[in-house]
Enzyme design. Structure first.
Site, PDB file in Angstrom:
ATOM      1  N   ASP A 190      48.646  39.149  37.365  1.00 45.84           N
ATOM      2  CA  ASP A 190      48.758  38.318  38.561  1.00 45.84           C
ATOM      3  C   ASP A 190      49.671  38.987  39.583  1.00 45.84           C
ATOM      4  OD1 ASP A 190      48.561  35.721  40.043  1.00 45.84           O
ATOM      5  OD2 ASP A 190      50.694  35.647  39.590  1.00 45.84           O
ATOM      6  N   GLU A 225      42.781  38.798  35.372  1.00 42.61           N
ATOM      7  CA  GLU A 225      44.147  39.242  35.632  1.00 42.61           C
ATOM      8  C   GLU A 225      44.676  40.083  34.478  1.00 42.61           C
ATOM      9  OE1 GLU A 225      45.586  35.452  38.405  1.00 42.61           O
ATOM     10  OE2 GLU A 225      46.032  35.480  36.262  1.00 42.61           O
TER      11      GLU A 225
END
EC number: 3.1.26.3
Length: 225
Positions: free
Chosen positions: A49, A121
């Site tokens: 992320d 992610e």
């Protein structure tokens, strides 16, 4: 370790051959499949992320050198939110290689937006740890592709835009009401109604309350504007 044929094919789809294949295996392992000898992808998701955020921040700054922070922020959010990650994951068929426990598999885990977004992610983090930031950056920019150039100058989500529409007319913020819920506990379906002070409303149904709220807000905005 040696990767399975499906993971080798996945390497080809993302354009990266792992020097440490165990990183890719961890990235596609959901918590429902973890064990004392097999790590899941949650820690990688956390790192990915942040890597994705840095790549997109750089990309947006480079593409529009006159944009203000207020203009860049909604574009950034549109590119890094879970829905965007899940869309990219679908493009590369990430769901096909996920390692899931039986319950997640039976409940359609390979198609779940949140699960796909998290895994995307994690894959970004795996590439970053395997080959560094430039490798991760190259892959992110290629996989996101035209999404970056096409992101709207004003990319606020539908709920935010509808609230601003109401406030500009002196109305209270929209109200969201759950009007129905169906499906099993592991795969619920929600129907949400958005209501404005002026009496306007729209309903929408989706697999999460957030998705249903966004869909209802968009439907109402489309009709009003």
């Amino acid at each position: 370790m040696k990767l399975s044929a499906d993971l080798k094919a996945f390497e080809g789809r993302i354009g990266h051959r792992f020097a440490e294949p165990e990183l890719l295996l961890r990235a596609v392992t959901h918590s429902s499949m973890s064990s004392p000898t097999r790590e899941d992808n949650q820690r990688l998701e956390f790192l990915g992320d942040r890597v994705l955020g840095l790549v997109m921040s750089e990309a947006l700054l480079g593409r529009d050198k006159s944009a203000t922070e207020g203009q860049l922020a909604p574009r950034f959010n549109a590119l890094v939110r879970k829905e965007a990650c899940a869309d990219v994951a679908k493009d590369i068929d990430l769901g096909a290689v996920l390692k899931l426990g039986r319950s997640e598999m039976m409940s359609g885990g390979r198609r779940k937006q949140a699960l796909l977004g998290d895994a995307m992610e994690a894959v970004i983090a795996a590439v970053y740890l395997d080959a560094g930031f430039e490798a991760a950056r190259t892959i992110v920019l290629r996989l996101w592709g035209n999404r970056i150039d096409d992101v709207k100058a004003d990319a606020r989500d539908a709920k935010t835009s509808l609230q601003e529409w109401a406030q500009a007319r002196g109305e209270r913020p929209p109200k969201y009401v759950e009007t129905a819920r169906s499906g099993p506990d592991h795969a619920p379906v929600f129907t949400i109604r958005v209501e404005l002070e002026n009496g306007e409303s729209e309903d929408a149904t989706a697999g999460s309350k957030r998705q249903a709220e966004q869909a209802a807000a968009k439907a109402l905005l489309d009709r009003l504007t």
